[in-house]
Design a protein around this motif. Structure first.
Motif, PDB file in Angstrom:
ATOM      1  N   LYS A 128      10.975   2.455   0.998  1.00  0.00           N
ATOM      2  CA  LYS A 128      10.906   3.498  -0.021  1.00  0.00           C
ATOM      3  C   LYS A 128      11.407   2.999  -1.374  1.00  0.00           C
ATOM      4  O   LYS A 128      12.310   2.162  -1.449  1.00  0.00           O
ATOM      5  CB  LYS A 128      11.723   4.721   0.398  1.00  0.00           C
ATOM      6  N   TRP A 158       7.580  -0.572   6.560  1.00  0.00           N
ATOM      7  CA  TRP A 158       7.674   0.606   5.716  1.00  0.00           C
ATOM      8  C   TRP A 158       8.991   0.581   4.932  1.00  0.00           C
ATOM      9  O   TRP A 158      10.034   0.172   5.452  1.00  0.00           O
ATOM     10  CB  TRP A 158       7.612   1.889   6.550  1.00  0.00           C
ATOM     11  N   VAL A 192      -1.922  -0.717  -3.625  1.00  0.00           N
ATOM     12  CA  VAL A 192      -1.077  -0.627  -4.816  1.00  0.00           C
ATOM     13  C   VAL A 192      -0.975  -1.974  -5.511  1.00  0.00           C
ATOM     14  O   VAL A 192      -1.165  -2.083  -6.724  1.00  0.00           O
ATOM     15  CB  VAL A 192       0.339  -0.123  -4.436  1.00  0.00           C
ATOM     16  N   THR A 234       0.845  -1.189   0.000  1.00  0.00           N
ATOM     17  CA  THR A 234       0.000   0.000   0.000  1.00  0.00           C
ATOM     18  C   THR A 234       0.884   1.244   0.000  1.00  0.00           C
ATOM     19  O   THR A 234       2.074   1.178   0.311  1.00  0.00           O
ATOM     20  CB  THR A 234      -0.929   0.032   1.229  1.00  0.00           C
ATOM     21  N   SER A 235       0.283   2.364  -0.346  1.00  0.00           N
ATOM     22  CA  SER A 235       1.004   3.633  -0.241  1.00  0.00           C
ATOM     23  C   SER A 235       1.072   4.044   1.221  1.00  0.00           C
ATOM     24  O   SER A 235       0.428   3.430   2.089  1.00  0.00           O
ATOM     25  CB  SER A 235       0.297   4.711  -1.065  1.00  0.00           C
ATOM     26  N   ASP A 236       1.831   5.098   1.516  1.00  0.00           N
ATOM     27  CA  ASP A 236       1.926   5.541   2.909  1.00  0.00           C
ATOM     28  C   ASP A 236       0.621   6.148   3.405  1.00  0.00           C
ATOM     29  O   ASP A 236       0.462   6.360   4.613  1.00  0.00           O
ATOM     30  CB  ASP A 236       3.083   6.528   3.082  1.00  0.00           C
ATOM     31  N   THR A 237      -0.313   6.390   2.475  1.00  0.00           N
ATOM     32  CA  THR A 237      -1.628   6.894   2.884  1.00  0.00           C
ATOM     33  C   THR A 237      -2.663   5.789   2.994  1.00  0.00           C
ATOM     34  O   THR A 237      -3.825   6.045   3.296  1.00  0.00           O
ATOM     35  CB  THR A 237      -2.122   7.955   1.885  1.00  0.00           C
ATOM     36  N   THR A 250       1.648  -2.352 -10.202  1.00  0.00           N
ATOM     37  CA  THR A 250       0.345  -2.273  -9.557  1.00  0.00           C
ATOM     38  C   THR A 250      -0.485  -3.486  -9.953  1.00  0.00           C
ATOM     39  O   THR A 250      -0.152  -4.212 -10.885  1.00  0.00           O
ATOM     40  CB  THR A 250      -0.385  -0.987  -9.965  1.00  0.00           C
ATOM     41  N   ALA A 310       4.955   1.210 -10.456  1.00  0.00           N
ATOM     42  CA  ALA A 310       4.750   1.980  -9.236  1.00  0.00           C
ATOM     43  C   ALA A 310       5.765   3.127  -9.192  1.00  0.00           C
ATOM     44  O   ALA A 310       6.951   2.904  -9.415  1.00  0.00           O
ATOM     45  CB  ALA A 310       4.908   1.098  -8.011  1.00  0.00           C
ATOM     46  N   GLY A 324       8.423   6.660  -4.048  1.00  0.00           N
ATOM     47  CA  GLY A 324       7.670   7.112  -2.896  1.00  0.00           C
ATOM     48  C   GLY A 324       7.830   6.168  -1.722  1.00  0.00           C
ATOM     49  O   GLY A 324       8.646   5.248  -1.733  1.00  0.00           O
ATOM     50  N   THR A 325       7.025   6.398  -0.691  1.00  0.00           N
ATOM     51  CA  THR A 325       7.045   5.571   0.511  1.00  0.00           C
ATOM     52  C   THR A 325       5.896   4.575   0.455  1.00  0.00           C
ATOM     53  O   THR A 325       4.765   4.942   0.137  1.00  0.00           O
ATOM     54  CB  THR A 325       6.914   6.445   1.767  1.00  0.00           C
ATOM     55  N   TYR A 326       6.196   3.323   0.764  1.00  0.00           N
ATOM     56  CA  TYR A 326       5.208   2.258   0.694  1.00  0.00           C
ATOM     57  C   TYR A 326       5.232   1.448   1.981  1.00  0.00           C
ATOM     58  O   TYR A 326       6.166   1.531   2.778  1.00  0.00           O
ATOM     59  CB  TYR A 326       5.486   1.341  -0.498  1.00  0.00           C
TER      60      TYR A 326
END
Length: 285
Positions: free
Chosen positions: A279, A277, A207, A200-203, A242, A256, A259-261
């Motif tokens: 990156k 977590w 993904v 998943t994304s950091d939010t 993805t 993808a 970013g941070t995942y």
């Protein structure tokens, strides 16, 4: 001395001066020849020897781009296959295919002593499904299938990654540690329907998931050593793509971005789902 400045003799002084100049010129030519023979003859050899001491620079081979990955471990492009680094360079440790089936290795008590496909279900048995000490284990061995299925309450899960930040030429890989807290070996299913790696994304946006469109959905049973014999370790890879539910089996999605995942992994029946977590570095970093 007057005789050097004013030559004495029956001939005109100019003749004596010309003779002196000829002699001086001849001496100069001789001096030049001597210096060339003495110092110039070995120059070529010295230059050749000096040039031979250097070593040619090694050629640089670009790494994989991670483009066109699929859920069965295939990668697109013409650059050949690539595997993520496991942090054990030169040790002969197995590596996971990007987005493919996990590579499973056993603990100190589960890799056996040269026997293959054997297991013990006796009290405190170590139940080996291994193919050799230190190597990747083979699923669905007869000895493994004879074991009891691990109770969810007896399993502790941990999750780490092989790197904290992955360059564009690297595929992320994640190590799932499975520890059996009971006194007897048991079996666990690490097939695509039971063990699911999600990114998943950091939010929190989904993904990719290994359970979306795998090619092989069969059960993959492995023996988990009894408490004290070391954990079972499964190495999962992600092809930096993805995915979405309902996709064609074996197909991959888009790339993808950097970013941070967050990596999540779950095993059927086990309520605790560890996460980690990491990156993806931008291109050119």
């Amino acid at each position: 001395m007057p005789s050097l400045r004013n030559p004495v003799g029956p001939l005109p002084a100019s003749i004596y001066w010309r003779r002196r100049l000829v002699v001086l010129a001849a001496l100069g030519v001789v001096a030049v020849l001597v210096s060339v023979l003495a110092f110039g003859g070995g120059g070529g050899d010295r230059k050749a020897n000096a040039g031979s001491t250097g070593t040619p620079a090694s050629s640089l081979t670009p790494g994989p781009t991670g483009r066109g990955g699929s859920n069965d471990g295939a990668t697109g492009g013409s650059g050949g296959s690539a595997a993520p680094s496991t942090g054990a360079s030169g040790s002969g440790a197995p590596t996971a295919a990007p987005s493919g089936a996990p590579v499973v290795t056993g603990g100190s008590g589960s890799s056996g002593t040269g026997s293959s496909g054997t297991g013990s279900t006796g009290s405190g048995g170590s139940g080996s499904g291994g193919t050799g000490t230190g190597g990747a284990l083979t699923p669905n061995q007869s000895g493994t299938l004879n074991l009891q299925t691990c109770a969810a309450t007896d399993l502790d899960l941990s999750l780490t990654s092989t790197a904290q930040t992955y360059r564009p030429s690297q595929f992320p890989a994640f190590q799932l540690g499975i520890t059996n807290t009971s006194g007897s070996a048991c079996k666990v299913d690490l097939g695509s329907k039971s063990a699911v790696l999600s990114i998943t994304s950091d939010t929190g946006a989904q993904v990719w998931s290994s359970g979306n469109c795998p090619k092989d959905t069969s059960a993959q049973w492995y023996a988990v050593p009894a408490a004290g014999d070391g954990p079972l370790t499964a190495l999962f890879g992600w092809g930096r793509t993805t995915s979405k539910p309902g996709c064609t089996p074996g197909s991959g999605g888009g790339n993808a971005p950097a970013g941070t995942y967050v990596a999540h992994i779950g095993i059927g029946g086990v309520s605790a789902q560890p996460q980690h977590w990491f990156k993806l570095a931008p291109f050119g970093s």
